[in-house]
Design an enzyme around this catalytic site. Structure first.
Site, PDB file in Angstrom:
ATOM      1  N   ASP A 192       0.850  -1.195   0.000  1.00 29.18           N
ATOM      2  CA  ASP A 192       0.000   0.000   0.000  1.00 29.18           C
ATOM      3  C   ASP A 192       0.889   1.250   0.000  1.00 29.18           C
ATOM      4  O   ASP A 192       2.107   1.162   0.156  1.00 29.18           O
ATOM      5  CB  ASP A 192      -0.873  -0.067   1.262  1.00 29.18           C
ATOM      6  CG  ASP A 192      -1.986   0.977   1.276  1.00 29.18           C
ATOM      7  OD1 ASP A 192      -2.276   1.567   0.221  1.00 29.18           O
ATOM      8  OD2 ASP A 192      -2.575   1.187   2.359  1.00 29.18           O
ATOM      9  N   GLU A 237       2.674   5.151  -3.977  1.00 28.30           N
ATOM     10  CA  GLU A 237       2.595   6.083  -5.131  1.00 28.30           C
ATOM     11  C   GLU A 237       3.854   6.942  -5.314  1.00 28.30           C
ATOM     12  O   GLU A 237       4.051   7.405  -6.429  1.00 28.30           O
ATOM     13  CB  GLU A 237       1.389   7.028  -4.953  1.00 28.30           C
ATOM     14  CG  GLU A 237       0.046   6.339  -5.046  1.00 28.30           C
ATOM     15  CD  GLU A 237      -0.289   5.501  -3.816  1.00 28.30           C
ATOM     16  OE1 GLU A 237      -1.005   4.492  -3.973  1.00 28.30           O
ATOM     17  OE2 GLU A 237       0.169   5.826  -2.712  1.00 28.30           O
ATOM     18  N   ASP A 288      -9.178   3.876  -1.644  1.00 25.97           N
ATOM     19  CA  ASP A 288     -10.124   4.357  -0.629  1.00 25.97           C
ATOM     20  C   ASP A 288     -11.385   4.912  -1.282  1.00 25.97           C
ATOM     21  O   ASP A 288     -11.410   6.055  -1.741  1.00 25.97           O
ATOM     22  CB  ASP A 288      -9.470   5.453   0.228  1.00 25.97           C
ATOM     23  CG  ASP A 288      -8.273   4.923   1.003  1.00 25.97           C
ATOM     24  OD1 ASP A 288      -8.108   3.693   1.055  1.00 25.97           O
ATOM     25  OD2 ASP A 288      -7.505   5.736   1.548  1.00 25.97           O
TER      26      ASP A 288
END
Length: 764
Positions: free
Chosen positions: A283, A286, A406
């Protein structure tokens, strides 16, 4: 065309009639088809997926163009292989790229069908990864399972509620102070955790945990010590670049450095020895940073304080604008507000291995971490890895699955999830799904009912919720539990079909979940269809996506469609039409198209059990046709082997065929490498043939050339007439029946043939 060091611009004209898809990742409120004058910015950002039409977690600078010319469909795709930030302007009759670096490296994918396009595209970028069988089961996760007993409770409650569950997940609750590769000794004591894992592993269940790239800056933390000793971090002016994520101050590993890949593999191996996890969830890659600019750890105060949500920056930071890499001349529309390119990520003038700038490598951070993680997991046990990554790039599908980040517990997020899922199939990442029932805030009971009816058919099917949301496991509401048993019950019956689609994806790039136009490219009505989808070429899901609705207006392309929950119900049309279908709260419309053979099993509460049950075949012909031909396929293997292929002695592939003509129904199989299927003893116990003309009376049944006598009590033949929800105009002549033959014992791993004569209009 403009070609400068930090600014590239190029345009192409387009016919207004072209339908475009792709250019992600973003949340497209208006559906899968690109809309003129909407912003399409590509730059990987930790921006919640609730933000519409803005750059999100992944970068896929590719689009598919579908045109209908004089009734014939032509598809092609265009990839700009460039990892720099870019804005793409689509104006309906033109497309303009504005890119802040790199080169024009264009690839044209010729098609001409949508399936040809993804085949050619994934041949170029890498075929989608093979997934283990269990990963196609249902997954449950939550950020906020405070201790191990809560997790044990969740597993037991799914069992009590008789809702299928294959995989239980931990967000960072298992960690010691949010630090990677650690266990919290109080809430997740190792001995108890190992006992729990031993219990669920024996049942066939799996366990996956989260991992973030940021490594806590902490002199007493072994992972950090080994990282510093190996010099694996991204640098700014010669020192590791300081950022803040969940553990507080962190450094980011540089996955472009071969030493980092080796160190990362060693840390994963060490953690696997501590806890025998079955996959990794990567996770925040980015990469996400709670701060911006050049930061230092503040003196005299605790950072983070341990109070509040933990995502507020507490480092002392100052903006970096002194170089053209931090402040480029052209401002892409980052996060929809033209945010600086280094905002809440790594400073874009920071350096990777060999002097590569973050400015150029930013959008491949998650991709490079995925490759390193894949290599590590594969080397540990030699098993097929399962990795779920939030950030993706061109080629990520070769290594990982993706979830859409999300989202919200809202009807809009539910609707948008279909478009994002379908886009990722085009991007070569077919193992994809959204957080079922929404990540935050809490969904209503009605929404959660409708969401599991969609989510049960996502290729990757997982319920996940936020720390601050109330609990939303599927058993929390009786009505949702009922919807889950229905929808997941069907998923677990069609697991062999889903697994075969995973094999097809791995061999040809074909998406698991597809837009309708993939199977009906000439049918222009479905070019924008984003509220329904196909699994494979012929199983159509038509869910309710709006509050308070108990019916759904669904588009049916031309032909015969049969309802999977009641196969006597058919929708038939010559030219395709919209049909209003009943859809009470616990009910989802799933239809199977004509000319298909669908292999199914009997389902179960866990894929390992479901996999051992007898097979049945559903065979569909055009309703009432006197002649017809249907095909289907089935791939089976030892699903934890790293490679998914024939020829290793541990896999079997079956082609199924069926025909109707001259008053006779025939079905047969051609088996490749039957040894594996024979070793498992898999049997076909039932066949259901839909859409037959006549009375449904079957006579002269033959199996493998031998007549089946009436004395063979085991075999039962039954028939039912189809009722048409919508039928052809000349419905009177169009009566058709479904015939079921039960009590069969045909081995899946061996060629079979079976036939019978049909009774016509009362005659034998």
């Amino acid at each position: 065309m403009v070609f400068k060091d930090q600014y590239l611009e190029i345009s192409t004209s387009l016919p207004k009639s072209a339908s475009l898809y792709g250019l992600g990742e973003n949340s497209q409120a208006k559906g899968i088809k690109l809309v003129p004058n909407e912003p399409y910015t590509l730059y990987t950002e930790d921006v919640s997926a609730i933000n519409l039409n803005t750059d999100l977690y992944g970068s896929h600078p590719v689009y598919m163009d579908l045109r209908n010319v004089a009734g014939k469909a032509y598809a092609h795709a265009v990839l700009l292989l460039n990892s720099n930030g870019m804005d793409v302007f689509y104006r309906g009759d033109s497309l303009t790229y504005k890119v802040i670096g790199g080169v024009f490296d264009f690839y044209f994918v010729a098609g001409p069908s949508p399936l040809d396009v993804v085949d050619q595209y994934t041949k170029l970028i890498g075929r989608p990864a093979p997934m283990p069988y269990w990963s196609l089961g249902f997954h449950q996760c939550r950020w906020g399972y405070h201790n191990l007993s809560v997790v044990e409770d969740v597993v037991d409650n799914y069992k009590k509620a008789k809702i299928p569950l294959d995989v239980i997940w931990n967000d960072d609750d298992h960690m010691d102070g949010h630090k990677d590769f650690t266990l919290n000794p109080i809430s997740y004591p190792r001995e108890k955790l190992l006992k729990f894992l031993d219990r669920i592993h024996k049942m066939g269940m799996k366990y996956i945990v989260i991992n973030d790239p940021g490594i806590g800056v902490n002199a007493s933390y072994g992972v950090y010590q080994r990282a510093m000793a190996n010099d694996v971090f991204i640098k700014y002016e010669g020192k590791p670049f300081l950022a803040q994520v969940w553990p507080g101050p962190v450094y980011f590993p540089d996955f472009l450095n071969p030493k980092t890949v080796a160190w990362w593999g060693d840390e994963i191996r060490r953690f696997h020895e501590l806890v025998p996890i079955d996959g990794l969830w990567i996770d925040m890659n980015e990469v996400s940073n709670f701060c911006s600019g050049l930061c230092t750890i503040p003196k005299g105060k605790q950072c983070p304080s341990g109070e509040g949500p933990g995502w507020v920056c507490c480092l002392d930071c100052k903006n970096i604008t002194k170089t053209r890499w931090d402040d480029p001349p052209y401002k892409i529309n980052a996060t929809g507000v033209k945010a600086p390119v280094g905002f809440k990520t790594i400073a874009t003038s920071a350096l990777h291995y060999n002097g590569v700038r973050e400015y150029d490598a930013h959008s491949i951070y998650g991709f490079s971490e995925t490759i390193a993680t894949h290599k590590a997991l594969q080397s540990i046990e030699g098993k097929r890895p399962f990795i779920l990554s939030r950030s993706t790039f061109v080629g990520s599908g070769q290594y990982a699955a993706h979830w859409t980040g999300d989202n919200q517990g809202t009807w809009q997020s539910l609707q948008v999830s279909i478009s994002t899922m379908l886009n990722f199939g085009i991007f070569g990442v077919p193992m994809v799904g959204s957080d079922i029932c929404g990540f935050y805030p809490q969904p209503t009971e009605e929404l959660c009912n409708r969401w599991i009816e969609v989510g049960a058919f996502y290729p990757f099917s997982r319920d996940h919720a936020n720390y601050y949301s109330p609990r939303q496991e599927l058993y929390q509401w009786d009505t949702v539990a009922e919807s889950a048993r229905n929808a997941l019950g069907m998923r677990y019956k069609i697991l062999p079909f889903l697994y075969t689609l995973n094999y097809e994806a791995h061999m040809t790039g074909a998406p698991i979940a597809r837009p309708l136009f993939f199977s009906f490219p000439e049918y222009t009505e479905c070019y924008g269809s984003s509220r329904q989808f196909l699994l494979g070429s012929s199983l159509m899901i038509s869910p309710v996506l709006e509050q308070g609705k108990t019916e759904v207006n669904a588009l049916f392309p031309p032909g015969s469609w049969y309802h999977m929950f009641d196969m006597t119900q058919a929708v038939v049309s010559k030219n395709g039409k919209r049909v209003t279908l009943s859809a009470p709260l616990n009910f989802v419309n799933v239809h199977l198209y004509e000319n298909t053979i669908l292999p199914m099993q009997q389902g179960g509460l866990i894929s390992k059990e479901a996999r051992t049950t007898p097979f049945s075949l559903v065979i569909t012909f055009p309703a009432g046709a006197s002649e017809g031909y249907a095909t289907g396929k089935l791939y089976l293997d030892e699903d934890e082997l790293p490679e998914m292929k024939l020829g290793n002695g541990q896999s079997t592939y079956v082609d199924f065929y069926a025909s109707v003509g001259n008053g006779t129904v025939k079905m047969w199989s051609q088996v490749k490498e039957g040894k594996f299927a024979l070793s498992k003893g898999w049997m076909i116990e039932k066949v259901s043939v839909l859409g037959l003309k006549g009375t449904g009376k079957a006579s002269e049944i033959q199996i493998n050339g031998n007549p089946v006598s009436n004395e063979m009590k085991k075999i039962e033949v039954s028939s039912k007439e189809h009722t048409y929800v919508v039928g052809l105009e000349d419905e009177g002549e169009n009566k058709s029946v479904m015939v079921e033959v039960q009590g069969l014992e045909m081995l899946v791993g061996k060629d079979f043939n079976m036939s019978w004569k049909m009774g016509i209009n009362g005659a034998n």
